[in-house]
Design an enzyme around this catalytic site. Structure first.
Site, PDB file in Angstrom:
ATOM      1  N   ASP A  10       0.874  -1.194   0.000  1.00  0.00           N
ATOM      2  CA  ASP A  10       0.000   0.000   0.000  1.00  0.00           C
ATOM      3  C   ASP A  10       0.898   1.228   0.000  1.00  0.00           C
ATOM      4  OD1 ASP A  10      -2.472   1.491   0.213  1.00  0.00           O
ATOM      5  OD2 ASP A  10      -1.956   1.886   2.289  1.00  0.00           O
ATOM      6  N   SER A  11       0.273   2.363  -0.326  1.00  0.00           N
ATOM      7  CA  SER A  11       1.009   3.623  -0.267  1.00  0.00           C
ATOM      8  C   SER A  11       1.392   3.973   1.178  1.00  0.00           C
ATOM      9  CB  SER A  11       0.144   4.745  -0.843  1.00  0.00           C
ATOM     10  OG  SER A  11      -1.041   4.852  -0.087  1.00  0.00           O
ATOM     11  N   TYR A  42      -0.783   8.521  -2.601  1.00  0.00           N
ATOM     12  CA  TYR A  42      -0.749   8.244  -4.035  1.00  0.00           C
ATOM     13  C   TYR A  42      -1.980   8.845  -4.730  1.00  0.00           C
ATOM     14  CZ  TYR A  42       2.964   4.614  -3.960  1.00  0.00           C
ATOM     15  OH  TYR A  42       4.144   3.920  -3.869  1.00  0.00           O
ATOM     16  N   GLY A  43      -3.030   9.109  -3.942  1.00  0.00           N
ATOM     17  CA  GLY A  43      -4.342   9.449  -4.501  1.00  0.00           C
ATOM     18  C   GLY A  43      -4.357  10.624  -5.453  1.00  0.00           C
ATOM     19  N   CYS A  73      -4.206  -1.459  -2.281  1.00  0.00           N
ATOM     20  CA  CYS A  73      -4.366  -0.013  -2.443  1.00  0.00           C
ATOM     21  C   CYS A  73      -5.191   0.179  -3.715  1.00  0.00           C
ATOM     22  CB  CYS A  73      -2.990   0.621  -2.598  1.00  0.00           C
ATOM     23  SG  CYS A  73      -3.015   2.374  -3.015  1.00  0.00           S
ATOM     24  N   ASN A  74      -6.310   0.853  -3.571  1.00  0.00           N
ATOM     25  CA  ASN A  74      -7.169   1.058  -4.746  1.00  0.00           C
ATOM     26  C   ASN A  74      -6.495   1.936  -5.787  1.00  0.00           C
ATOM     27  OD1 ASN A  74     -10.168   0.025  -4.173  1.00  0.00           O
ATOM     28  ND2 ASN A  74      -9.199   0.619  -2.268  1.00  0.00           N
ATOM     29  N   THR A  75      -5.762   2.938  -5.321  1.00  0.00           N
ATOM     30  CA  THR A  75      -5.139   3.871  -6.263  1.00  0.00           C
ATOM     31  C   THR A  75      -4.099   3.143  -7.113  1.00  0.00           C
ATOM     32  OG1 THR A  75      -5.461   5.557  -4.566  1.00  0.00           O
ATOM     33  CG2 THR A  75      -4.075   6.142  -6.436  1.00  0.00           C
ATOM     34  N   GLU A 158      -4.105   9.585   7.815  1.00  0.00           N
ATOM     35  CA  GLU A 158      -2.648   9.531   8.019  1.00  0.00           C
ATOM     36  C   GLU A 158      -2.230  10.428   9.197  1.00  0.00           C
ATOM     37  OE1 GLU A 158       0.244   8.264   5.899  1.00  0.00           O
ATOM     38  OE2 GLU A 158      -1.174   6.806   5.113  1.00  0.00           O
ATOM     39  N   CYS A 192     -11.252   2.741  -0.677  1.00  0.00           N
ATOM     40  CA  CYS A 192      -9.893   3.176  -0.320  1.00  0.00           C
ATOM     41  C   CYS A 192      -9.574   2.467   0.980  1.00  0.00           C
ATOM     42  CB  CYS A 192      -9.835   4.687  -0.128  1.00  0.00           C
ATOM     43  SG  CYS A 192      -8.247   5.239   0.537  1.00  0.00           S
ATOM     44  N   THR A 193      -8.411   1.849   1.022  1.00  0.00           N
ATOM     45  CA  THR A 193      -8.106   1.000   2.172  1.00  0.00           C
ATOM     46  C   THR A 193      -7.834   1.809   3.443  1.00  0.00           C
ATOM     47  OG1 THR A 193      -5.810   0.856   1.399  1.00  0.00           O
ATOM     48  CG2 THR A 193      -7.300  -0.911   0.751  1.00  0.00           C
ATOM     49  N   HIS A 194      -7.703   3.105   3.322  1.00  0.00           N
ATOM     50  CA  HIS A 194      -7.569   3.952   4.516  1.00  0.00           C
ATOM     51  C   HIS A 194      -8.921   4.237   5.186  1.00  0.00           C
ATOM     52  CE1 HIS A 194      -3.524   4.805   3.120  1.00  0.00           C
ATOM     53  NE2 HIS A 194      -3.301   5.634   4.120  1.00  0.00           N
TER      54      HIS A 194
HETATM   55  N1  DGL Z   1      -4.851   3.361   0.490  1.00  0.00           N
HETATM   56  C1  DGL Z   1      -4.917   3.955  -0.819  1.00  0.00           C
HETATM   57  C2  DGL Z   1      -6.141   3.459  -1.558  1.00  0.00           C
HETATM   58  O1  DGL Z   1      -6.689   2.450  -1.207  1.00  0.00           O
HETATM   59  C3  DGL Z   1      -4.963   5.445  -0.883  1.00  0.00           C
HETATM   60  C4  DGL Z   1      -4.040   6.233  -0.071  1.00  0.00           C
HETATM   61  C5  DGL Z   1      -3.303   7.269  -0.858  1.00  0.00           C
HETATM   62  O2  DGL Z   1      -3.900   8.193  -1.422  1.00  0.00           O
HETATM   63  O3  DGL Z   1      -2.090   7.106  -0.877  1.00  0.00           O
HETATM   64  O4  DGL Z   1      -6.583   4.035  -2.495  1.00  0.00           O
END
Ligand code: DGL
Length: 277
Positions: A10-11, A42-43, A73-75, A158, A192-194
């Site tokens: 993940d990011s 990363y988004g 990570c979805n992104t 974060e 988004c996994t966050h």
């Molecule tokens: N956890 C990432 C996701 O699932 C996004 C976090 C990021 O923007 O870095 O998309």
């Protein structure tokens, strides 16, 4: 024999919400986690940057002995997975696989929605890619999917601002927006996994009767299924119950926050990756 852990990328922290469910479902395997905290989020990064960073991480996992890497990570799944699978993997080894989180989620999301109206909440990158619209249409052509980018939410997570007035403001803003786009939505997907870390605030701002779905259990079930269907990959995954954590950020800071995502305390090591792969 060399260990062959399953790689989880993940990011930053978000993938730990996926790893938590994967290790609950498949505790016997070895896992190697990498959070690219130094370069998160990363988004809001462009396709090429997310692709280069993700490919660099995938190469690192393969160098550590992994055969199977999950982009938790979805992104990264939206912006890098297809190119890596099509262009890079064939050169990286016949027994290597990289899987994402968007396809397994799209395969089942329609089953959560009795009326067939789903709202997808994600980062700017995930939403702009249109990946959920395209993938969900393949499996549930009758389901109406609306999308909303929530650019502030990863920063709130974060920075540990889950239960603040600021979190409440931005969570309410985007939930109100997506419900204006389609008032018939009965299922909100946290793509988004966050975002599961904001679950309390999200639920507090979501009208009764709307189902809020996070991805951890979905991705874990999908991995169980994948390993059953691919014995040639399963045999390449070592089973000593190892969990190892790496971050490109500060390891002490990572450990202090990681337990919120993972549900247990962890001890990570710092990994230095070349800044401009
Ligand atoms: N956890 C990432 C996701 O699932 C996004 C976090 C990021 O923007 O870095 O998309």
């Amino acid at each position: 024999m060399m260990r062959q852990p399953i790689g989880i990328f993940d990011s930053g922290y978000g993938g730990l919400t996926i790893l938590k469910e994967i290790t609950a479902a498949l505790p016997q395997y070895d896992y190697l986690y990498l959070g690219d905290n130094a370069r998160a989020p990363y988004g809001d990064k462009d396709f090429d940057t997310v692709y280069r960073y993700t490919l660099q991480a995938v190469q690192w996992f393969f160098d550590q002995g992994c055969s199977l890497v999950i982009l938790a990570c979805n992104t990264a799944s939206a912006k890098a997975l297809r190119t890596i699978q099509q262009n890079d993997l064939p050169k990286m080894g016949a027994d290597k696989r990289v899987l994402g989180v968007i396809r397994p989620t799209s395969e089942v999301i329609g089953t959560f929605s009795p009326t067939g109206h789903v709202g997808v909440l994600g980062t700017q990158g995930t939403i702009q890619s249109g990946s959920y619209l395209m993938e969900t249409r393949k499996f549930f052509p009758q389901v109406v999917v609306s999308q909303e980018a929530c650019p502030e939410w990863v920063g709130l997570v974060e920075n540990n601002l889950y239960h603040t007035p600021e979190a409440n403001h931005f969570v309410k803003l985007h939930i109100d927006h997506i419900l204006q786009k389609d008032p018939a939505i009965d299922t909100l997907l946290l793509a988004c996994t966050h975002y599961p870390l904001l679950m309390d605030t999200i639920k507090a701002n979501t009208p009764e009767g709307i189902n809020v779905v996070s991805q951890g259990a979905i991705v874990a079930n999908s991995l169980v299924d994948y390993l059953q269907k691919h014995p040639e990959m399963e045999k390449n995954c070592s089973k000593t119950g190892l969990r190892q954590f790496f971050t490109t950020g500060d390891a002490g800071y990572f450990d202090a926050h990681a337990s919120l995502f993972y549900g247990q305390s962890i001890t990570s090591s710092k990994l230095i990756l070349a800044q401009n792969p």
